[in-house]
Design an enzyme around this catalytic site. Structure first.
Site, PDB file in Angstrom:
ATOM      1  CE  LYS A  21      -2.458  -1.159   3.952  1.00 37.11           C
ATOM      2  NZ  LYS A  21      -1.680  -1.717   4.646  1.00 37.11           N
ATOM      3  NE  ARG A 135       6.776  -2.993   6.055  1.00 35.99           N
ATOM      4  CZ  ARG A 135       5.804  -2.364   6.179  1.00 35.99           C
ATOM      5  NH1 ARG A 135       4.746  -3.023   4.725  1.00 35.99           N
ATOM      6  NH2 ARG A 135       5.381  -2.930   7.160  1.00 35.99           N
ATOM      7  NE  ARG A 167      16.362  -3.481   8.684  1.00 35.44           N
ATOM      8  CZ  ARG A 167      16.112  -4.430   7.701  1.00 35.44           C
ATOM      9  NH1 ARG A 167      15.288  -4.847   7.414  1.00 35.44           N
ATOM     10  NH2 ARG A 167      17.407  -4.052   6.609  1.00 35.44           N
TER      11      ARG A 167
HETATM   12  P1  AMP Z   1       0.639   0.800   9.121  1.00 36.38           P
HETATM   13  O1  AMP Z   1       1.548   1.340   8.435  1.00 36.38           O
HETATM   14  O2  AMP Z   1      -0.467   1.128   8.478  1.00 36.38           O
HETATM   15  O3  AMP Z   1       0.862  -1.003   8.405  1.00 36.38           O
HETATM   16  O4  AMP Z   1      -0.042   0.817  10.495  1.00 36.38           O
HETATM   17  C1  AMP Z   1       1.069   0.676  11.778  1.00 36.38           C
HETATM   18  C2  AMP Z   1       0.137   0.825  12.984  1.00 36.38           C
HETATM   19  O5  AMP Z   1      -0.569   2.268  13.238  1.00 36.38           O
HETATM   20  C3  AMP Z   1      -0.378  -0.237  12.874  1.00 36.38           C
HETATM   21  O6  AMP Z   1      -0.451  -1.875  13.058  1.00 36.38           O
HETATM   22  C4  AMP Z   1      -2.176   0.207  13.813  1.00 36.38           C
HETATM   23  O7  AMP Z   1      -1.991  -0.006  15.234  1.00 36.38           O
HETATM   24  C5  AMP Z   1      -1.961   1.562  13.617  1.00 36.38           C
HETATM   25  N1  AMP Z   1      -2.902   2.381  13.193  1.00 36.38           N
HETATM   26  C6  AMP Z   1      -2.517   2.996  11.368  1.00 36.38           C
HETATM   27  N2  AMP Z   1      -3.774   3.500  10.900  1.00 36.38           N
HETATM   28  C7  AMP Z   1      -4.505   2.983  11.722  1.00 36.38           C
HETATM   29  C8  AMP Z   1      -6.131   2.818  11.443  1.00 36.38           C
HETATM   30  N3  AMP Z   1      -7.060   3.570  10.440  1.00 36.38           N
HETATM   31  N4  AMP Z   1      -7.013   1.989  12.965  1.00 36.38           N
HETATM   32  C9  AMP Z   1      -6.013   1.543  13.602  1.00 36.38           C
HETATM   33  N5  AMP Z   1      -4.996   1.452  13.714  1.00 36.38           N
HETATM   34  C10 AMP Z   1      -3.604   2.567  12.723  1.00 36.38           C
END
Ligand code: AMP
Length: 225
Positions: A21, A135, A167
């Protein structure tokens, strides 16, 4: 090359951790002049700055679980209020729950907008642990992978020439498994939600990054060109 879209697009990238993404959202920024809006990035910034929301989110993120809708929506609304998003946005990692999806619809409706397309990046779960575990990111934001996307010159960023890489604390195998569970329990149902709204698009995201980029560009041109 930046294509010009005739209307402000609101694109959602759906998919488990490791689906690509963030990588693809950055490419759509370049290709279409859209703004990537990643709630994960916004939350990590809040954690780094030690804001109240960041302090509350930190342990939840490290456990691979979802931060409360209340915190995420507050952070998202702040970001959506900034003028650059008027060009159109790619939501990366948001919405992740039914409550967030409903709140997004309400927020967009107030601005006379609606979701243009929710694009599901379809991948095999088993491959995601390896993808995420390998990554790392340059300080400029460019993403790399130990196996799939190495810099042309080892240790030097292709984009900015920088040498400072990091990281994520939650990109370890154990936490990735928790994040996959959270995805299937709370986020995957949104695929049906957007299918019902008639805005769902699906793309096979197991292939080469460049092929997925081309496929996504085709979808974005079709839905918002
Ligand atoms: P990501 O960078 O999208 O993989 O998000 C990393 C972490 O941030 C996730 O595992 C959640 O703990 C938190 N997080 C990110 N976006 C959301 C969201 N829309 N709702 C809830 N938690 C989120």
């Amino acid at each position: 090359m930046t294509e010009t879209l005739t209307k402000a697009a609101v694109l959602i990238l759906l998919g488990p951790p490791g689906a690509g993404k963030g990588t693809q959202a950055r490419m759509l920024e370049e290709d279409f002049g859209l703004v990537q809006l990643s709630t994960g990035d916004l939350l990590r910034a809040a954690v780094a700055q030690g804001t109240e929301a960041g302090i509350r989110a930190k342990a939840v993120m490290e456990a691979g679980q979802l931060v409360s809708d209340e915190i995420v929506l507050a952070i998202l609304k702040d970001r959506m209020a900034q003028p650059d998003v008027a060009r159109g946005v790619i939501l990366d990692g948001f919405p992740r729950t039914a409550g967030q999806a409903a709140a997004l619809d309400g927020l967009l409706a107030q601005a006379g907008l609606a979701v243009t397309a929710a694009i599901s990046l379809e991948v095999d779960d088993e491959a995601m642990v390896g993808r995420v575990s390998g990554r790392y990111t340059c300080a400029c934001g460019e993403g790399y992978h130990d196996e799939f996307k190495k810099p042309a010159v080892a240790g030097t960023c292709d984009k900015c020439g920088g040498t400072a890489f990091k990281r994520r604390a939650d990109d370890n195998a154990e936490t990735v498994r928790e994040r996959l569970k959270a995805y299937h329990a709370q986020t995957a149902p949104l695929i049906a939600y957007y299918a019902e709204q008639g805005v769902l698009e699906r793309i096979d995201a197991m292939g080469a990054i460049a092929d997925i980029r081309a496929g996504l560009a085709g979808i974005v041109s079709r839905v918002s060109g």
